[in-house]
Design an enzyme around this catalytic site. Structure first.
Site, PDB file in Angstrom:
ATOM      1  CD1 TRP A 130      42.349  37.085  37.315  1.00  0.00           C
ATOM      2  CD2 TRP A 130      43.560  37.209  35.610  1.00  0.00           C
ATOM      3  NE1 TRP A 130      41.567  36.817  36.549  1.00  0.00           N
ATOM      4  CE2 TRP A 130      42.394  36.829  35.044  1.00  0.00           C
ATOM      5  CE3 TRP A 130      44.442  37.397  34.247  1.00  0.00           C
ATOM      6  CZ2 TRP A 130      41.611  36.446  33.952  1.00  0.00           C
ATOM      7  CZ3 TRP A 130      43.896  37.184  33.045  1.00  0.00           C
ATOM      8  CH2 TRP A 130      42.685  36.717  33.026  1.00  0.00           C
ATOM      9  CG  ASP A 212      46.089  42.350  32.189  1.00  0.00           C
ATOM     10  OD1 ASP A 212      45.574  42.661  31.439  1.00  0.00           O
ATOM     11  OD2 ASP A 212      45.917  41.356  32.986  1.00  0.00           O
ATOM     12  CE  LYS A 247      36.441  41.788  33.296  1.00  0.00           C
ATOM     13  NZ  LYS A 247      36.746  41.114  34.278  1.00  0.00           N
TER      14      LYS A 247
END
Ligand code: PLP
Ligand code: TYF
Length: 398
Positions: A130, A212, A247
């Site tokens: 990312w 993460d 999310k």
């Protein structure tokens, strides 16, 4: 003062959201940002989240400041969600958790904590990762380097090269960023055996993992998706986990996340937390309260918790169905490419074998939006638009 400032480019993923909104084509399909959408193409608020928010707001009597560590009950709940209730490192009080503004905030604290602990530490990132990982760690002046992870041509993880690079080039005290599950952007995750092998190398080389965890519940289940974190926390002396509720609780803009740090003993942990609080105080002071209150309201009530788990499972199943159908349709329409790799990957993302010209053609001729790397987010597919999307993608590959 400001004359010398250069104009910087927009975030390539978030700016796609604006471009998509401005497109008037009724057939348009958004395969850009990793934001869950339902079968009607709407990014919903989970029913359990809406109910918990209603309850919390109706009972709220004050908006006075909370502490810098955020909501202690939330911290407790989220720690249990990440590590599991009976984790030995939790029982030994070797893990401390504080609330952060999203996992982005957690990663920022991780970067500053590493800079304070060992300014010579280098951070190793998966190639690819990312993009924001680079930006966040650069902001703390942490040197970064990439380890091989995903081979785009073969669409597989290059685990041997990953281990070789870390073995040959990483130095004791370096940090290694890992994705807990649903690797962004490749969707290719480490197997349990690979987590164990990596843990052995990390231990041998004295590295510190920074994990993460932005998609817990989207690969296999809330429990299984925590395997790597829980295994590492059981076998390593030190570990950092930055987790997101964006999310799995659909709380994106509420900025709800956490950082958990594992160290060798509870005394060390008190020093670590004091440092984290000092970093937060100098940046945003206190994390936003609303999202964390919603999460703890759900997790502290057994019935709400079960209902939320069912909603996460519904999101996971829908994404899996879209992934499976797209792979099948592309395979039928385009035999030159083997699309079965899509079925071995997990979560919102995978790469499609598309070059820049093909990605541009999809956008300009078919109003299908994806980021320039060829990463797609399955979240924008529905039973209503999947045929159209598969036809267009197969057509540009030919
Ligand atoms: N880390 C990864 C890998 C992500 O994909 C995302 C995406 O949203 C984040 C972190 C940021 O999460 P948050 O919204 O909690 O800051
Ligand atoms: O990768 C994604 O699509 C999500 C959403 O600065 C995102 O993680 C993208 C960019 C960003 C923040 C969130």
């Amino acid at each position: 003062m400001f004359e010398q400032l250069a104009l910087l480019p927009d975030d390539p993923i978030l700016s796609l959201i604006g471009a998509f909104l401005q497109d008037n084509n009724p057939l348009k399909v958004d395969l850009g940002a990793g934001v869950y959408k339902d079968e009607t193409g709407i990014a919903p608020i989970l029913t359990t989240v809406k109910a918990a928010e209603h309850k919390y707001l109706s009972e709220q009597t004050s908006k006075t400041y909370t502490g810098i560590a955020g909501d202690m009950e939330y911290n407790h709940c989220i720690e249990q969600l990440i590590f599991g209730q009976q984790h030995p490192a939790l029982q030994a009080q070797r893990i401390s958790t504080i609330q952060t503004p999203g996992s982005s905030g957690g990663l920022y604290l991780a970067a500053q904590l590493i800079a304070r602990s060992n300014p010579n530490s280098k951070l190793w990132l998966s190639q690819p990762t990312w993009d924001n990982h680079y930006a966040i760690f650069a902001s703390a002046n942490i040197a970064t380097a990439a380890y091989p992870y995903y081979r785009i041509g073969q669409q597989t993880i290059d685990f041997e090269q990953m281990l070789n690079t870390l073995r040959d080039e990483a130095k004791a005290g370096d940090a290694v960023l890992l994705h807990g599950c649903c690797h962004n952007p490749s969707g290719a995750d480490l197997s349990p055996q690979q987590w164990r092998d990596l843990t052995a190398l990390v231990l041998e080389k004295d590295l510190v993992p920074v994990i993460d965890q932005a998609y817990q519940g989207f690969a296999h289940s809330l429990e299984e998706d925590a395997y790597g974190i829980r295994y590492m926390a059981e076998h390593l002396p030190e570990l950092i986990v930055s987790a997101s509720c964006s999310k799995n609780f659909t709380l994106y803009r509420e900025r709800t996340g956490s950082i958990s740090v594992l160290s060798s003993n509870s005394k060390q942990n008190r020093s670590i937390v004091s440092q984290l609080l000092a970093i937060a105080r100098a940046c945003y002071s206190i994390p936003p309260a609303n999202g964390a209150a919603i999460v703890k309201t759900i997790l502290m009530d057994e019935a709400s918790r079960l209902a939320w788990q069912a909603e996460v499972e519904t999101m996971r199943q829908r994404l899996l169905a879209m992934r499976t159908q797209l792979a099948e349709q592309l395979q039928q329409k385009q035999q030159q490419v083997d699309f079965s790799y899509l079925l071995k990957q997990h979560g919102m993302f995978s790469f499609l074998p598309l070059n820049t010209a093909q990605i541009t053609a999809l956008r300009e001729q078919h109003s299908i939006y994806m980021v320039g790397s060829g990463r797609i987010s399955f979240t924008g597919l529905t039973t209503a638009n999947i045929d159209y999307a598969a036809d267009a993608i197969a057509a540009v590959i030919k």
